[in-house]
Structures are given as C-alpha cells and as structure tokens.
Motif scaffolding. Structure first.
Motif, mmCIF file in Angstrom:
data_model
loop_
_atom_site.group_PDB
_atom_site.id
_atom_site.type_symbol
_atom_site.label_atom_id
_atom_site.label_comp_id
_atom_site.label_asym_id
_atom_site.label_seq_id
_atom_site.Cartn_x
_atom_site.Cartn_y
_atom_site.Cartn_z
ATOM 1 N N ILE A 223 2.018 10.722 17.089
ATOM 2 C CA ILE A 223 0.752 11.389 16.744
ATOM 3 C C ILE A 223 0.856 12.002 15.358
ATOM 4 N N ALA A 224 2.011 12.576 15.067
ATOM 5 C CA ALA A 224 2.322 13.061 13.718
ATOM 6 C C ALA A 224 3.596 12.360 13.265
ATOM 7 N N ASP A 225 3.692 12.101 11.975
ATOM 8 C CA ASP A 225 4.921 11.507 11.444
ATOM 9 C C ASP A 225 5.974 12.580 11.197
ATOM 10 N N ILE A 226 5.509 13.741 10.759
ATOM 11 C CA ILE A 226 6.388 14.872 10.462
ATOM 12 C C ILE A 226 5.763 16.116 11.079
ATOM 13 N N ALA A 227 6.595 17.025 11.558
ATOM 14 C CA ALA A 227 6.062 18.276 12.112
ATOM 15 C C ALA A 227 7.010 19.422 11.817
ATOM 16 N N TRP A 228 6.416 20.597 11.706
ATOM 17 C CA TRP A 228 7.139 21.860 11.566
ATOM 18 C C TRP A 228 7.017 22.578 12.893
ATOM 19 N N GLY A 229 8.135 23.000 13.441
ATOM 20 C CA GLY A 229 8.089 23.644 14.744
ATOM 21 C C GLY A 229 8.959 24.877 14.808
ATOM 22 N N PHE A 230 8.567 25.785 15.685
ATOM 23 C CA PHE A 230 9.260 27.050 15.896
ATOM 24 C C PHE A 230 10.094 26.942 17.160
ATOM 25 N N SER B 254 0.829 -1.198 0.000
ATOM 26 C CA SER B 254 0.000 0.000 0.000
ATOM 27 C C SER B 254 0.866 1.252 0.000
ATOM 28 N N VAL B 255 0.240 2.370 -0.290
ATOM 29 C CA VAL B 255 0.928 3.657 -0.273
ATOM 30 C C VAL B 255 1.344 3.979 1.168
ATOM 31 N N ILE B 256 2.529 4.558 1.327
ATOM 32 C CA ILE B 256 3.013 4.977 2.646
ATOM 33 C C ILE B 256 2.393 6.335 2.957
ATOM 34 N N GLU B 257 1.520 6.371 3.937
ATOM 35 C CA GLU B 257 0.823 7.601 4.281
ATOM 36 C C GLU B 257 1.485 8.251 5.496
ATOM 37 N N LEU B 258 1.810 9.537 5.367
ATOM 38 C CA LEU B 258 2.478 10.278 6.428
ATOM 39 C C LEU B 258 1.643 11.490 6.837
ATOM 40 N N LYS B 259 1.571 11.750 8.131
ATOM 41 C CA LYS B 259 0.825 12.894 8.659
ATOM 42 C C LYS B 259 1.798 14.026 8.964
ATOM 43 N N PHE B 260 1.530 15.202 8.416
ATOM 44 C CA PHE B 260 2.386 16.381 8.606
ATOM 45 C C PHE B 260 1.616 17.423 9.414
ATOM 46 N N HIS B 261 2.155 17.771 10.589
ATOM 47 C CA HIS B 261 1.514 18.761 11.472
ATOM 48 C C HIS B 261 2.224 20.111 11.373
ATOM 49 N N HIS B 262 1.445 21.180 11.338
ATOM 50 C CA HIS B 262 2.012 22.521 11.534
ATOM 51 C C HIS B 262 0.956 23.437 12.135
ATOM 52 N N HIS B 263 1.405 24.614 12.620
ATOM 53 C CA HIS B 263 0.492 25.493 13.353
ATOM 54 C C HIS B 263 -0.008 26.679 12.538
ATOM 55 N N ASP B 264 0.488 26.867 11.318
ATOM 56 C CA ASP B 264 0.049 27.997 10.510
ATOM 57 C C ASP B 264 -1.355 27.773 9.951
ATOM 58 N N PRO B 265 -2.083 28.863 9.656
ATOM 59 C CA PRO B 265 -3.381 28.690 8.991
ATOM 60 C C PRO B 265 -3.188 28.099 7.598
ATOM 61 N N VAL C 106 4.668 7.582 -1.598
ATOM 62 C CA VAL C 106 4.399 8.328 -0.364
ATOM 63 C C VAL C 106 3.266 9.313 -0.591
ATOM 64 N N LYS C 107 2.339 9.338 0.341
ATOM 65 C CA LYS C 107 1.249 10.307 0.345
ATOM 66 C C LYS C 107 1.305 11.060 1.662
ATOM 67 N N ILE C 108 1.447 12.394 1.610
ATOM 68 C CA ILE C 108 1.528 13.211 2.815
ATOM 69 C C ILE C 108 0.208 13.964 3.015
ATOM 70 N N THR C 109 -0.416 13.736 4.143
ATOM 71 C CA THR C 109 -1.632 14.465 4.509
ATOM 72 C C THR C 109 -1.239 15.566 5.491
#
Length: 367
Positions: free
Chosen positions: A110-117, A50-61, A86-89
């Motif tokens: 909880i998230a696979d990838i995240a953007w942080g400050f 199956s496709v590798i699904e990754l969750k990307f979290h960030h705080h911007d609108p 790869v499919k990134i949500t």
C-alpha cells in the motif's frame, strides 16, 4: 481560354506546394522540440524508462517540523542523488492508513516506504525497545539516533525484528516530558491516579510503577482527548507537543527527560530489490547513520521551538529538583530490571543489549 485555365491551375499547384512546405517546417520544428525535451529528460536520468515513483506514508500532520524539515528534505535528497530517477510522493496525516498499520502497509505494498513509531506496536520490537527505557540519560534526539542505528547496524540483536522490509533508518525523537491540563506534576506522587497517554513498552511500565493510569492512543488523537477530558495528560516529545498543538490544551509541562522513543523508516523489500543498483546506492548514501542524524537534528531543533511556544502561551514549564530527579531514576531502574527479566525469560539477550546500549550512550555523549 485554355492558356488562362492552365495558368490558374499552375497557381493552385504552387500554392498547395507552399502549404506543404510550411507544414513540413512546422513538423520538423516540433520534432526538434520533442527531441530536445527527450534529451533534457535523459539528462535528468529519465532516459530508457519512466520515473520510479515511490509512496511515503507517515502519521504526522503536514505542517509538523518532522514533515517539513525532516521527511520532505530527505525525499528531496533522494531525488537529487538519483538525478531525477526517483520521485517520492509523501502521504502525511494517516492518509493511506492508520499509524498502527504502517508496517503491514509496506509489506502489502500500500505504501512503498513508511515512517513508524515503535510505541504503536506493543511487543513487536522487543530489543529495539531498549532505547525506550525510562531515564537512560540520553540528552538529545541526535545522540539517541546515533546510539540506535549503531546498535542496529553493528550488532545482531535488532535485525531480526524487521522481516520482509528494507530498513532505511532508525532514529529517536527528542526527550519526552509530561504535559497536563488541570494538575501540575512536580513530584512522583502527583502522577498517582492520572490518566496519562503513554506509548507502549517501557514508558507504560514506568507509569504503572508511579501509580498513574497509562492510556495507549495515537499521537494525532491526544488533542481531542485532552479537550474532552478523557485523559489528564500525556507524554510525548517536544516536536509532537508543537506539531499537534498540545500547548493549547495543556497548562503544565513537567520538564523531565522521561524517555527517548524509537522510530523506523522501512521500505517494501520487493520494491527495494527491483531498484537499479545505482538507485539503491544513491538512497543508501542518505540512509542509515546519515538519516539517523538528519532526523535527530530535526527533532532537537523542534524542541527549542516548542519550548518557546509554550512560554509564549504563558504555560508553566516545571523543572524537577536534583533530588526529585533521582527519585524518578530509582523508579526507572525497577523498570529496567523488569524489562531485562521479562525479555530474558523469553530467551532474548536483554541484559547484553542494555549493557551495549549504555556503552554506546557513553560513546556518543563523550563520557
């Protein structure tokens, strides 16, 4: 009568046989379509799993320039480089959790990838904060991003600050001015007594040195706090000014290059290690220095649009005179000295890190 009966039975048998033949053709056609669909999936790199699904979290609108032109485009690059494996949500606007919890959201899965400050994590990334020192003279997000990634990738000083994750990119935002609603800031003295939203770390120390009252609140909360009057102003980059609609609650923007702030993009280490080697290679091709420049350029372009928006709303952009600029630098140098002394007291090589950072600034600004 018997012959007539036999004739009728023969017709029924022939009709039933025709139905079976037609059904067989239909099933064969479906099988061919299903096989064609499977072949098409294989062409996209989906064969064998199956496709590798990754969750990307960030705080911007989701409407911010970072969201639309930064992370969405970067996610598409990864999907294309991996040929659809790869499919990134993307989960914007703190959908999966608060910005201050982004690192743990990744390590806990909880998230696979995240953007942080970095400014949301006081004291946690002490050497990474070097890029956050005020009035360093970094002219743009792209330059700051190149400096920061070079410092991470080619020296030993920052790597130990990111345990349990795969660092995909470090980058900076654009220059951070100061926005206010009621009182214009034209000199250092104008900051005295003002409650100014300021990120943690060296920018907070600058505000204290200048006599302001720094307030640490997340960027998504600035608008409401400005509306309520619980803060008098804020320091955030131009992309944030535009993305969080801050010109609507500001009358003045003091056009000072107060600091450039660092950000990270990290991935859960176990998830990274589970990826096939070809997928890791594809992701790394658009990470590191490539991603640093990509996101830096997005923030620099957003600055142009934000300035235009401020002017469109007839809000005042206040430049500092060269003499006033130098006064701010003098205060900033006290912050540098305090940062070095505090870090060195904690056995951190702050003096070396600052000197290396200044060399890299000269390298990437052509000085």
């Amino acid at each position: 009568m018997e012959r007539r009966h036999e004739f009728i039975m023969l017709k029924r048998v022939m009709a039933f046989a025709s139905v079976l033949a037609i059904a067989g053709l239909v099933l064969a056609g479906c099988g061919q379509k299903q096989q064609a669909s499977q072949d098409k999936a294989a062409d996209k790199g989906q064969a064998g799993g199956s496709v590798i699904e990754l969750k990307f979290h960030h705080h911007d609108p989701p409407t911010s320039d970072f969201a639309r032109n930064g992370v969405e485009q970067w996610a598409k690059m990864i999907e294309e480089r991996t040929n659809g494996k790869v499919k990134i949500t993307i989960y914007p606007a703190e959908t999966l959790g608060k910005a201050k919890d982004a690192y743990e959201m990744v390590t806990n899965g909880i998230a696979d990838i995240a953007w942080g400050f970095v400014g949301f994590f006081p004291g946690r990334f002490p050497m990474t904060e070097v890029i956050d020192l005020p009035m360093l003279g970094i002219p743009s997000a792209e330059v700051g991003s190149k400096v920061l990634w070079d410092l991470y990738a080619n020296t030993p000083y920052l790597k130990g600050e990111f345990p349990g994750v795969k660092v995909l990119a470090l980058h900076c935002n654009a220059v951070n001015p100061i926005g206010t609603s009621k009182k214009a800031v034209r000199t250092l003295e104008d900051l005295k007594g003002l409650k100014v939203r300021t990120p943690a770390g060296p920018p907070t120390e600058f505000m204290k040195q200048a006599g302001a009252l720094p307030v640490l609140i997340p960027a998504p909360d600035i608008f409401e706090n400005m509306q309520k009057g619980t803060i008098d102003g804020y320091s955030i980059d131009w992309q944030g000014i535009k993305g969080f609609r801050l010109p609507e609650v500001s009358n003045y923007i003091t056009d000072v290059n107060l600091f450039i702030a660092p950000f990270w993009i990290i991935m859960n280490e176990q998830k990274w290690n589970s990826l096939p080697a070809d997928v890791q290679k594809a992701i790394e091709e658009v990470s590191g220095q490539f991603a640093a420049q990509h996101f830096g350029k997005v923030f620099d372009e957003s600055e142009k649009q934000a300035r235009a928006r401020v002017k469109e709303l007839n809000k005042e952009i206040i430049p500092l005179t060269p003499e006033e600029q130098q006064r701010w630098v003098s205060v900033a140098q006290k912050v540098w000295d305090k940062w070095v002394n505090d870090m060195e007291a904690s056995k951190k090589p702050a003096k070396t890190v600052l000197e290396e950072t200044q060399k890299l600034i000269k390298k990437y600004t052509g000085q």
